[in-house]
Structure formats: C-alpha cells, structure tokens
Design an enzyme around this catalytic site. Structure first.
Site, PDB file in Angstrom:
ATOM      1  N   GLU A 118     111.961  35.765  96.425  1.00  0.00           N
ATOM      2  CA  GLU A 118     110.636  36.118  95.903  1.00  0.00           C
ATOM      3  C   GLU A 118     109.835  34.875  95.521  1.00  0.00           C
ATOM      4  O   GLU A 118     108.623  34.813  95.738  1.00  0.00           O
ATOM      5  CB  GLU A 118     110.802  37.065  94.714  1.00  0.00           C
ATOM      6  N   TYR A 131     107.355  44.263  98.708  1.00  0.00           N
ATOM      7  CA  TYR A 131     108.101  45.427  98.226  1.00  0.00           C
ATOM      8  C   TYR A 131     108.746  46.204  99.377  1.00  0.00           C
ATOM      9  O   TYR A 131     109.002  47.407  99.250  1.00  0.00           O
ATOM     10  CB  TYR A 131     107.176  46.341  97.417  1.00  0.00           C
ATOM     11  N   HIS A 173     106.605  41.833  86.664  1.00  0.00           N
ATOM     12  CA  HIS A 173     107.777  41.929  87.538  1.00  0.00           C
ATOM     13  C   HIS A 173     108.824  40.917  87.072  1.00  0.00           C
ATOM     14  O   HIS A 173     108.477  39.847  86.585  1.00  0.00           O
ATOM     15  CB  HIS A 173     107.360  41.596  88.970  1.00  0.00           C
ATOM     16  N   ARG A 233     106.952  44.954  78.559  1.00  0.00           N
ATOM     17  CA  ARG A 233     106.455  46.232  79.083  1.00  0.00           C
ATOM     18  C   ARG A 233     106.142  47.211  77.965  1.00  0.00           C
ATOM     19  O   ARG A 233     105.169  47.974  78.050  1.00  0.00           O
ATOM     20  CB  ARG A 233     107.467  46.806  80.082  1.00  0.00           C
ATOM     21  N   THR A 255     111.758  49.566  83.496  1.00  0.00           N
ATOM     22  CA  THR A 255     110.661  49.813  84.449  1.00  0.00           C
ATOM     23  C   THR A 255     109.627  50.773  83.867  1.00  0.00           C
ATOM     24  O   THR A 255     108.418  50.534  83.960  1.00  0.00           O
ATOM     25  CB  THR A 255     111.240  50.431  85.746  1.00  0.00           C
ATOM     26  N   ARG A 276     114.984  39.916  82.464  1.00  0.00           N
ATOM     27  CA  ARG A 276     114.947  41.384  82.571  1.00  0.00           C
ATOM     28  C   ARG A 276     114.982  42.002  81.172  1.00  0.00           C
ATOM     29  O   ARG A 276     114.353  43.016  80.910  1.00  0.00           O
ATOM     30  CB  ARG A 276     116.122  41.895  83.405  1.00  0.00           C
ATOM     31  N   ASN A 315     103.057  48.507  85.265  1.00  0.00           N
ATOM     32  CA  ASN A 315     103.962  48.139  84.165  1.00  0.00           C
ATOM     33  C   ASN A 315     103.936  46.649  83.829  1.00  0.00           C
ATOM     34  O   ASN A 315     104.931  46.089  83.377  1.00  0.00           O
ATOM     35  CB  ASN A 315     105.381  48.664  84.435  1.00  0.00           C
ATOM     36  N   LYS A 356     101.231  41.462  86.607  1.00  0.00           N
ATOM     37  CA  LYS A 356     100.652  42.403  87.566  1.00  0.00           C
ATOM     38  C   LYS A 356      99.159  42.652  87.285  1.00  0.00           C
ATOM     39  O   LYS A 356      98.651  42.292  86.214  1.00  0.00           O
ATOM     40  CB  LYS A 356     101.466  43.699  87.533  1.00  0.00           C
TER      41      LYS A 356
END
Ligand code: GDP
Length: 139
Positions: A128, A51, A117, A104, A93, A87, A114, A11
């Site tokens: 995506e 999003y 993704h 993160r 998150t 993940r 954060n 990000k």
C-alpha cells in the site's frame, strides 16, 4: 526495516471536515514518525485498484465512489510494532464498535466514512505504501 512501518490514509470525510491536523497530532503523540506524506485525490478507478481485494463485496462500488470523492492524505509511518499498534490507535472498522479514544471513535461518521485507513499486515503495509509513493524519492 519494513516490519516497523505501516501505511495509512486520512479518508475524504475527515479531510473535508478539517480533522487532518487533529488526527496527525494523535498519530505523532502515539509515537509514530511520518516517513512520507502527501495530499491527493484518487480517481474511482485508482481507488478500485487499491481496494481490489474487496471487489466481490456488496459495498465495493460505494467504497470506490467515496474514496474518490475528495482529497485524502496517504502516509507511511514508522514505529516499533507499527501495524498492530496503529490498528489499535484507529479502532474498529465500524465506529459504533470502536473503543473510546480511538481515531475512528472520535472522527468516523459511519462504517464506510470511517476517517482513516490502517494496513492489516506488514506485507500489505509495503504494498500500500508503494501504491502511493514508489518511484518518488527514497523513503
Ligand atoms: P478496515 O481494515 O478496518 O479498513 O476494514 P476492511 O478492510 O474490512 O474494509 C475496508 C473499508 O471498506 C473500510 O475501512 C470501510 O471504509 C469500508 N467498509 C467496510 N465494511 C463496510 C460495509 O459493511 N459497508 C460499507 N459501506 N463500507 C464498508
């Protein structure tokens, strides 16, 4: 082999602060192979499309502004059990709740900024990934 792939974006905060190299190193050392990668900047409108599922959430506009505030690095990754393992690698998150050693925990600045993704299902990984890479050379 869709089920062995996931989609990620580094990000704007993490790209701007020069963490993309460190993050990609962590991703590769965790056993993920990069299938597709590029560096792009989204418009707020395009971020809003990505999003769209969060359209009704109070943070939606802020999220679209943030995600279009600078370049990002979208990638398609491959590994056994890619979605769940990725993940785990990125962590919760909210970085305050992310486990030690996760991306993160190491690089996120806030629940919004954060750092990275990670798709939450095989189905979304495909959607995506196609959002950024469909129509380009085969991947
Ligand atoms: P993820 O799957 O862990 O990325 O989390 P979500 O799908 O729930 O949220 C998507 C993205 O929206 C997150 O990665 C954050 O960048 C942002 N976000 C989530 N929750 C909040 C929140 O409570 N406030 C703000 N400002 N941003 C949020």
């Amino acid at each position: 082999m869709t089920t062995n792939r996931t989609f990620t974006m580094i990000k704007p905060d993490a790209v701007a602060e020069g963490h993309s190299g460190s993050i990609i190193k962590m991703i590769e050392e965790a056993g993920f192979r990069i299938i597709a990668v590029k560096k792009v900047q989204l418009t707020a409108e395009r971020a809003g499309q990505f999003y769209a599922v969060h359209r009704e959430r109070p943070f939606y506009q802020a999220l679209c502004d943030y995600m279009s505030s600078g370049p990002i690095i979208p990638m398609i990754l491959e590994k056994d059990n890619a979605v769940a393992d990725f993940r785990k690698l990125i962590g919760a998150t909210n970085p305050a709740q992310a486990e030690e050693g996760t991306i993160r925990k190491l690089f996120a600045k806030s629940i919004e900024a954060n750092a990275i993704h990670g798709s939450d299902s095989d189905e979304n990984a495909k959607i995506e990934g196609d959002f950024f890479f469909a129509g380009l050379e085969q991947y």
